[in-house]
Enzyme design. Sequence first.
Site, PDB file in Angstrom:
ATOM      1  N   THR A   1       6.107   1.960   4.832  1.00 21.46           N
ATOM      2  CA  THR A   1       6.386   0.598   4.335  1.00 21.46           C
ATOM      3  C   THR A   1       6.476   0.804   2.646  1.00 21.46           C
ATOM      4  O   THR A   1       7.402   0.210   2.314  1.00 21.46           O
ATOM      5  CB  THR A   1       5.059  -0.288   4.657  1.00 21.46           C
ATOM      6  OG1 THR A   1       3.957   0.303   4.184  1.00 21.46           O
ATOM      7  CG2 THR A   1       5.185  -0.666   6.166  1.00 21.46           C
TER       8      THR A   1
ATOM      9  N   ASP B   1      -1.539   1.234   1.041  1.00 22.70           N
ATOM     10  CA  ASP B   1      -0.451   0.831   2.070  1.00 22.70           C
ATOM     11  C   ASP B   1       0.313  -0.226   1.573  1.00 22.70           C
ATOM     12  O   ASP B   1      -0.016  -1.314   1.256  1.00 22.70           O
ATOM     13  CB  ASP B   1      -1.182   0.231   3.212  1.00 22.70           C
ATOM     14  CG  ASP B   1      -0.419   0.010   4.321  1.00 22.70           C
ATOM     15  OD1 ASP B   1       0.319   0.701   4.794  1.00 22.70           O
ATOM     16  OD2 ASP B   1      -0.387  -1.095   4.824  1.00 22.70           O
TER      17      ASP B   1
HETATM   18  P1  ADP Z   1       4.641   4.966   3.394  1.00 26.56           P
HETATM   19  O1  ADP Z   1       3.892   3.648   3.260  1.00 26.56           O
HETATM   20  O2  ADP Z   1       6.003   4.952   2.999  1.00 26.56           O
HETATM   21  O3  ADP Z   1       4.581   5.788   4.593  1.00 26.56           O
HETATM   22  P2  ADP Z   1       2.914   6.923   2.017  1.00 26.56           P
HETATM   23  O4  ADP Z   1       2.070   6.698   0.906  1.00 26.56           O
HETATM   24  O5  ADP Z   1       2.148   6.897   3.195  1.00 26.56           O
HETATM   25  O6  ADP Z   1       4.193   5.830   2.095  1.00 26.56           O
HETATM   26  O7  ADP Z   1       3.729   8.268   1.550  1.00 26.56           O
HETATM   27  C1  ADP Z   1       4.542   8.760   2.729  1.00 26.56           C
HETATM   28  C2  ADP Z   1       5.178   9.914   2.087  1.00 26.56           C
HETATM   29  O8  ADP Z   1       4.288  10.953   1.770  1.00 26.56           O
HETATM   30  C3  ADP Z   1       6.389  10.413   3.014  1.00 26.56           C
HETATM   31  O9  ADP Z   1       7.481  10.678   2.304  1.00 26.56           O
HETATM   32  C4  ADP Z   1       5.473  11.877   3.507  1.00 26.56           C
HETATM   33  O10 ADP Z   1       6.591  12.654   3.586  1.00 26.56           O
HETATM   34  C5  ADP Z   1       4.788  12.226   2.146  1.00 26.56           C
HETATM   35  N1  ADP Z   1       3.694  13.217   2.495  1.00 26.56           N
HETATM   36  C6  ADP Z   1       2.915  13.002   3.441  1.00 26.56           C
HETATM   37  N2  ADP Z   1       2.127  14.369   3.221  1.00 26.56           N
HETATM   38  C7  ADP Z   1       2.561  15.171   2.032  1.00 26.56           C
HETATM   39  C8  ADP Z   1       2.373  16.443   1.596  1.00 26.56           C
HETATM   40  N3  ADP Z   1       1.506  17.191   2.034  1.00 26.56           N
HETATM   41  N4  ADP Z   1       3.136  16.797   0.647  1.00 26.56           N
HETATM   42  C9  ADP Z   1       4.300  16.291   0.164  1.00 26.56           C
HETATM   43  N5  ADP Z   1       4.418  14.859   0.440  1.00 26.56           N
HETATM   44  C10 ADP Z   1       3.811  14.369   1.652  1.00 26.56           C
END
Ligand code: ADP
Length: 554
Positions: free
Chosen positions: A97, A64
């Site tokens: 974030t 995170d």
């Molecule tokens: P943040 O803190 O920005 O939320 P995350 O590590 O949670 O970062 O990643 C979020 C990103 O991952 C988003 O751009 C989301 O669309 C992408 N994401 C989530 N699931 C998938 C998936 N199955 N395939 C591709 N991208 C994904």
Amino acid sequence: MMSSKQLPILVLKEGTQETKNKDAQKNNINAAKLVAQIVKTSLGPRGMDKMLVSPIGDVTITNDGATILKEIDVEHPAAKMMVEISKATDNEVGDGTTSTVVLAGALLEKAEQLIDKNVHSAVIVEGFKKSAQESIKILRDSAAIKIDPRDKAWLYKIAQTSMASKMVSLNSKDLAEVVVNAVLNVAEKVGETLKVDTDNIKTEKKAGGSIQDTRLIQGIVLDKEVVHAGMPKHIEEARIALVNAPLEIEKTEFDAKINVSSPDQMQKFLDEENKILKSMVDKISSTGATVVLCSKGIDEMAQHYLSKAGILAVRRIKESDMTKLSKATNATMITNIDEITSNDLGYAKLVEEHKVETDKWVFIEGCENPKSVSILVRGGSERVVDEAERSIHDAIMSIKDVIEYPYVIVGGGAAEALASQKIREWTDSLSGRAQLAAEAFADGLETIPLALAENAGMDPIDTQVRLRTKISAVISNGMAKYGVDVLNNKVADLAAKDIYEPLGVKEQVINAATEAACMILRIDNVIAASKTKDTATPSGTGGPYGGAGADMDL
Ligand code: ADP
Ligand code: MG
């Protein structure tokens, strides 16, 4: 230390360091880029986790962005600004974030290239701001889908996408159900829209069992046991007294007033004390209360009398829980026991003590006001439940966001990729150097899908080409569905894979990242007051980050 901003012009204290123009900009940009690099590898489902060790040896494992940056101790003022935007995003929308910091870093990197080509930072700032507005307009007009905020099928997709990038992804289906039900439970209609107060969702965590044992409780869980073995452990149709006062005799009174000289006197005194405690308990039980929830201590004698009266009691409940209990059960918090009446009592269908691993916890279920729920988070170890709780927090916030602003867009970088392409078309309408800034912004947006791809081990150049080709084919009807399918290592239609995110989160990501990048770009002069002697770094270098000192108040 006095802020150097208040000092009269050109009269800087000895030891003050000043970095100007390009040097100052480069320095700040580099620091911010470093911060972005730290979190970039944790973006998305194939992102890696970070292990953070605190000075006292506590270990946190997380991906995170906000948590990573909260735990690491950055010194550079520009780096601190990056930490601030991740915090701001965490507070505003709860998810996104990492994306915010990655995007801000990318925008700064692109800006740096323009600065090297002698484009003035004011022009870049201007161009970035316009481009951010335009991107949001593009997302709203041609990428967002309006949903029914009560449509669980949609909400599950959002919650699952939010958790797909976390350690808990294997259980995201079960957890999505818990999260969506929790949020819908506390959602309230305000005028035409739904509002969610996430304070009404309490998460309690306990290591042990597995993540899929995580469950939703229609009420409140207290990580405390029933105070006395002789008390009932299960009360139906509970009438609850919420006592915000000690059910004991304050020790100070004891010390101050007693002067015991014989065993007789001692006995008398104890009898007197018992009488007071008994009268407290009698007063409470006369109201018809069957459960006593107390924020302070309960004397052993009082426990004894309560248990004789068939009352279930819990002591030392946290203030924040008392407030939630009051709201949930409709009980009035009592500070003066003499004044308690049956009108002050709250209600719950069931108050019961359960074993949770080796602990005993009290569950208050079927409350008068059902708009109060708890999520009991379980998982193999402390670190797993901690990260599970953080992931659940992100998912809860995503659901809240989309319920309050019911628009979704396709994730996996699809929305960013489309916006990037459309911004490139739009730059034609701009003139001269503003065009360069807008192009840089488009490149920055594209960093999100490319970072997702890179973290999945895909080739970024290859991905970029495929993505652009796919999008060019659909750009006329503005469909944002082609993104990076990181689980299958290819560019694909992610709408078909149900990867959706709240539009609100994307808007916040774009706004916050642009704001931070512009703020950093506008600084052309860093004046850092000298550090106090014992923490000073060798003069002339200003510490690991060069010109700017750590205490600078920006
Ligand atoms: P943040 O803190 O920005 O939320 P995350 O590590 O949670 O970062 O990643 C979020 C990103 O991952 C988003 O751009 C989301 O669309 C992408 N994401 C989530 N699931 C998938 C998936 N199955 N395939 C591709 N991208 C994904
Ligand atoms: Mg996320």
